[in-house]
Scaffold this motif. Sequence first.
Motif, PDB file in Angstrom:
ATOM      1  N   ARG A 120       0.806  -1.219   0.000  1.00 44.60           N
ATOM      2  CA  ARG A 120       0.000   0.000   0.000  1.00 44.60           C
ATOM      3  C   ARG A 120       0.840   1.270   0.000  1.00 44.60           C
ATOM      4  NH1 ARG A 120      -2.766  -4.014   2.182  1.00 44.60           N
ATOM      5  NH2 ARG A 120      -5.047  -4.085   1.901  1.00 44.60           N
ATOM      6  N   GLY A 121       2.178   1.143   0.097  1.00 41.46           N
ATOM      7  CA  GLY A 121       3.056   2.310   0.066  1.00 41.46           C
ATOM      8  C   GLY A 121       2.923   3.205   1.275  1.00 41.46           C
ATOM      9  N   THR A 122       2.627   2.631   2.443  1.00 42.52           N
ATOM     10  CA  THR A 122       2.451   3.432   3.648  1.00 42.52           C
ATOM     11  C   THR A 122       3.536   3.098   4.674  1.00 42.52           C
ATOM     12  OG1 THR A 122       1.057   1.824   4.811  1.00 42.52           O
ATOM     13  CG2 THR A 122      -0.040   3.337   3.290  1.00 42.52           C
ATOM     14  N   HIS A 123       3.602   3.896   5.710  1.00 41.93           N
ATOM     15  CA  HIS A 123       4.499   3.619   6.826  1.00 41.93           C
ATOM     16  C   HIS A 123       3.882   2.556   7.723  1.00 41.93           C
ATOM     17  CE1 HIS A 123       6.693   6.984   5.377  1.00 41.93           C
ATOM     18  NE2 HIS A 123       5.781   7.885   5.730  1.00 41.93           N
ATOM     19  N   LEU A 124       4.696   2.044   8.650  1.00 39.23           N
ATOM     20  CA  LEU A 124       4.229   0.999   9.553  1.00 39.23           C
ATOM     21  C   LEU A 124       4.509   1.426  10.985  1.00 39.23           C
ATOM     22  CD1 LEU A 124       3.084  -1.883   9.867  1.00 39.23           C
ATOM     23  CD2 LEU A 124       5.441  -2.734   9.769  1.00 39.23           C
ATOM     24  N   THR A 125       3.467   1.377  11.817  1.00 34.82           N
ATOM     25  CA  THR A 125       3.648   1.733  13.220  1.00 34.82           C
ATOM     26  C   THR A 125       3.445   0.501  14.093  1.00 34.82           C
ATOM     27  OG1 THR A 125       1.327   2.324  13.549  1.00 34.82           O
ATOM     28  CG2 THR A 125       2.810   4.061  12.769  1.00 34.82           C
ATOM     29  N   PHE A 126       4.089   0.538  15.256  1.00 37.60           N
ATOM     30  CA  PHE A 126       4.017  -0.569  16.204  1.00 37.60           C
ATOM     31  C   PHE A 126       3.391  -0.048  17.493  1.00 37.60           C
ATOM     32  CE2 PHE A 126       7.241  -1.639  13.213  1.00 37.60           C
ATOM     33  CZ  PHE A 126       7.236  -3.030  13.097  1.00 37.60           C
ATOM     34  N   GLY A 127       2.260  -0.625  17.884  1.00 35.82           N
ATOM     35  CA  GLY A 127       1.585  -0.212  19.099  1.00 35.82           C
ATOM     36  C   GLY A 127       2.187  -0.866  20.332  1.00 35.82           C
ATOM     37  N   PRO A 128       1.653  -0.547  21.512  1.00 34.80           N
ATOM     38  CA  PRO A 128       2.236  -0.992  22.781  1.00 34.80           C
ATOM     39  C   PRO A 128       1.938  -2.452  23.091  1.00 34.80           C
ATOM     40  CG  PRO A 128       0.265   0.301  23.187  1.00 34.80           C
ATOM     41  CD  PRO A 128       0.517   0.375  21.713  1.00 34.80           C
ATOM     42  N   GLN A 129       2.592  -3.357  22.354  1.00 33.47           N
ATOM     43  CA  GLN A 129       2.488  -4.782  22.644  1.00 33.47           C
ATOM     44  C   GLN A 129       3.772  -5.456  22.171  1.00 33.47           C
ATOM     45  OE1 GLN A 129      -0.880  -6.167  20.189  1.00 33.47           O
ATOM     46  NE2 GLN A 129       0.577  -7.324  18.971  1.00 33.47           N
ATOM     47  N   THR A 130       3.933  -6.729  22.487  1.00 30.57           N
ATOM     48  CA  THR A 130       5.098  -7.503  22.057  1.00 30.57           C
ATOM     49  C   THR A 130       4.797  -8.170  20.726  1.00 30.57           C
ATOM     50  OG1 THR A 130       5.797  -7.916  24.325  1.00 30.57           O
ATOM     51  CG2 THR A 130       6.631  -9.400  22.627  1.00 30.57           C
ATOM     52  N   HIS A 131       5.628  -7.869  19.719  1.00 33.04           N
ATOM     53  CA  HIS A 131       5.504  -8.462  18.389  1.00 33.04           C
ATOM     54  C   HIS A 131       6.578  -9.534  18.256  1.00 33.04           C
ATOM     55  CE1 HIS A 131       2.881  -5.083  17.146  1.00 33.04           C
ATOM     56  NE2 HIS A 131       3.666  -4.389  17.967  1.00 33.04           N
ATOM     57  N   LYS A 132       6.176 -10.758  18.054  1.00 35.14           N
ATOM     58  CA  LYS A 132       7.119 -11.875  18.063  1.00 35.14           C
ATOM     59  C   LYS A 132       7.605 -12.197  16.657  1.00 35.14           C
ATOM     60  CE  LYS A 132       5.283 -13.912  22.283  1.00 35.14           C
ATOM     61  NZ  LYS A 132       4.776 -15.143  22.944  1.00 35.14           N
ATOM     62  N   VAL A 133       8.930 -12.473  16.558  1.00 38.18           N
ATOM     63  CA  VAL A 133       9.555 -12.790  15.275  1.00 38.18           C
ATOM     64  C   VAL A 133      10.281 -14.114  15.438  1.00 38.18           C
ATOM     65  CG1 VAL A 133      11.170 -12.058  13.499  1.00 38.18           C
ATOM     66  CG2 VAL A 133       9.849 -10.344  14.781  1.00 38.18           C
ATOM     67  N   ALA A 134       9.909 -15.108  14.629  1.00 39.06           N
ATOM     68  CA  ALA A 134      10.506 -16.440  14.749  1.00 39.06           C
ATOM     69  C   ALA A 134      11.531 -16.735  13.666  1.00 39.06           C
ATOM     70  CB  ALA A 134       9.407 -17.505  14.718  1.00 39.06           C
ATOM     71  N   THR A 135      11.459 -16.042  12.522  1.00 36.82           N
ATOM     72  CA  THR A 135      12.375 -16.288  11.407  1.00 36.82           C
ATOM     73  C   THR A 135      12.898 -14.958  10.869  1.00 36.82           C
ATOM     74  OG1 THR A 135      10.546 -16.274   9.822  1.00 36.82           O
ATOM     75  CG2 THR A 135      11.168 -18.406  10.770  1.00 36.82           C
ATOM     76  N   ASP A 136      13.868 -15.029   9.980  1.00 30.67           N
ATOM     77  CA  ASP A 136      14.453 -13.820   9.396  1.00 30.67           C
ATOM     78  C   ASP A 136      13.380 -13.010   8.667  1.00 30.67           C
ATOM     79  OD1 ASP A 136      16.817 -14.807  10.304  1.00 30.67           O
ATOM     80  OD2 ASP A 136      17.652 -15.296   8.341  1.00 30.67           O
ATOM     81  N   ILE A 137      13.475 -11.693   8.810  1.00 30.93           N
ATOM     82  CA  ILE A 137      12.534 -10.815   8.128  1.00 30.93           C
ATOM     83  C   ILE A 137      13.234  -9.497   7.832  1.00 30.93           C
ATOM     84  CG2 ILE A 137      11.611  -9.924  10.311  1.00 30.93           C
ATOM     85  CD1 ILE A 137       8.922  -9.585   8.905  1.00 30.93           C
ATOM     86  N   GLU A 138      12.904  -8.881   6.701  1.00 31.82           N
ATOM     87  CA  GLU A 138      13.447  -7.570   6.340  1.00 31.82           C
ATOM     88  C   GLU A 138      12.321  -6.560   6.257  1.00 31.82           C
ATOM     89  OE1 GLU A 138      15.483  -5.504   2.474  1.00 31.82           O
ATOM     90  OE2 GLU A 138      16.588  -7.163   3.410  1.00 31.82           O
ATOM     91  N   LEU A 139      12.516  -5.437   6.931  1.00 27.07           N
ATOM     92  CA  LEU A 139      11.602  -4.303   6.827  1.00 27.07           C
ATOM     93  C   LEU A 139      12.206  -3.354   5.801  1.00 27.07           C
ATOM     94  CD1 LEU A 139      10.877  -5.696   9.518  1.00 27.07           C
ATOM     95  CD2 LEU A 139      10.326  -3.442  10.435  1.00 27.07           C
TER      96      LEU A 139
END
Length: 677
Positions: A120-139
Amino acid sequence: MTDMTRRSLVGAGALGALAATSVASAADGENVAQIADLGSLRKRVSDAEEIIYVQAADGAGEGGGLFRLDALDTSSPDDGGIIVVDERGRRWKRLFDGSIKAEWFGAQALERAVSSAVARGTHLTFGPQTHKVATDIELPAGRVYAFAPGARLEIAAGATVTIRGVLSAADAPLFFGEGRVVGIRDVAPEWWGAIGDGQGDQAAALQAAFESVAQSQDSDGDVQRVRLSGNYRVASTIHAVASAAVNLRVGGGGTVFGGARLTAAATFDGDIALQVRGQAEGELLAIADWGLTDFAIVGEAGTNCKIGLKIGEGERSLIGLQKSRVTGVHVSGFAICWLITNARLIKFENCSGWADSVADGIALSITLESVDFTGDIEFDSCQYVAQMETGRSVTVAHGQNYDLKSGGGQLKGIYFSNCTFYNGEFFFEIYAQDGAVVGDIWLDKCQFDGFGKTRLRIGAETRASIENLRVTNCYFRGANAGFFAVLADIAKDGIVRSVHLSDNWIANCLTRAVMFRGIENLVFDQNSFVECADQESVVYIDTSSPWQANHNTLVQAASAVAPHFITIQETSAPDGIAIGNIADEKAAPAGALDDRRQRYTVRLSKDISIVDGQVGIGIATPSFPLQVIGAIGLSPGPSVTPQIPGEIVFELTSDTSITLKVKGMDGQVRSAVLKLE
């Protein structure tokens, strides 16, 4: 499930600011159902409403919002947070404006959130919670990733999160778990959990911050920087890598005593608190634009760490682009506060090193650990301090440097201006041995002050050479009995050549102030001495190569006395020149010059007076053809012939006769024999 109208939903304040904004897209009076989460929405089969309020994306409790049924869309896939497909195949679409929020996709679906933001060509915000990452990821690059207070990523062991866009967050913990986060250009160590209160061990968090910047060459952002804001206590070495791809900056703030700093713990494991490294030899990436600004590195009392800040290393080359800058950095409390090796094109401004709390400590050491080059380095308005009578404020040494073995290579191009050196066995030492080459060193407008022993020591031995030294407009004050303001000598086949000291001010030396032994091509001119004492002389010259010591002055301010101002040893070069040297009678009652040479070899040329009041030659200046005051010694050869018309020669014909020969304008040689008795 609860049903309500748009009016009652807003009036009840059930959604907060986000829900209210989203509800504005719904038609007035429409029924709005409430359900628990996105899983419940996927099971939705009722036709009773077209708008549903989802309280949370999943069990984490965040990511809720309004969804409208789009009856016309039959093909869009379920993306996990913005488009939800129910069991009947209907598409429910989230109502929102602005950036996408990671929590809309649930605590374990960050990859879906990123993909949606990119699509969608937008920015990404992270709210006040724990976001879990299990594998490699690129932002990916091209967007801002904003973390609200309380937002955090938890990365599993072995997983790496690479952030190529700009990260926006407060200086608070963001990244947790055993995985890695890299690629961010402008970072705060607090994001990895560093606490700047001078407690614990913050090395892991700091190293993670530096590693993120080291891998940021393909990321967005104007500056590649680690921002320091607290007192970070560390128990192991922090490595910082600069390259052409990473224009590393490390910046702090505050004052030397109350600002940003690294503190090496008493239990430190290793030798170096912070090391700035370059690239491997021969790589184009060896050239780097890097800088350090406004922070301190200090050693706790009793720390095991030996070196505060090391710039460069033996197996790599750290080359600045034009001149990389180090500004306002203070290092104290280490055996070697600053160590610079295998580095070039750097400018240091308003920096300091204090080794005054460590016996035999060195405030600044410039050396060479491998066969390469260290040099093209400038110091401006810096201060270096050692203990009163041990250690060194500054050492520029190559060959063997305090347990750092080396040989070959060159250490050249070191410039100090407006710097201050306090205390030490040697306030400033320039030293070479084992075939090393050191040279092109300039000290201008510097101050040698405080208590201690020899101010400036220059020495070479074992086939090493030091060359091209200039010391100008400097201030030397005080040297204890038995030590020197300036000591320059050689030993064991060493070479020190082209030494130039001029326009310096030297005062309050309790014994001989200046000694030159074995120096080639010495220039010692226009230096001023005040209140210097010795049993023999204030200045001592013993050098067999050409030299000059002209227009120096000595005055008595209180009671210091030396018989002579300048002593010229009998083994000194006969063509050395000493003219215009002045000492007042109280300071040197036996005269300014004690010239012990037995003979002089002086090339006479028109209009030059050669030895203090002894020889004048020329017609205009001085206004006499030749005047000699004192004895003249001649050593005529046994067979001499005049070569040009008008030339007169003496020939020692025998033990009892001298022959005078003259070549006339007609080319004929005529002679007369003088009999000796």
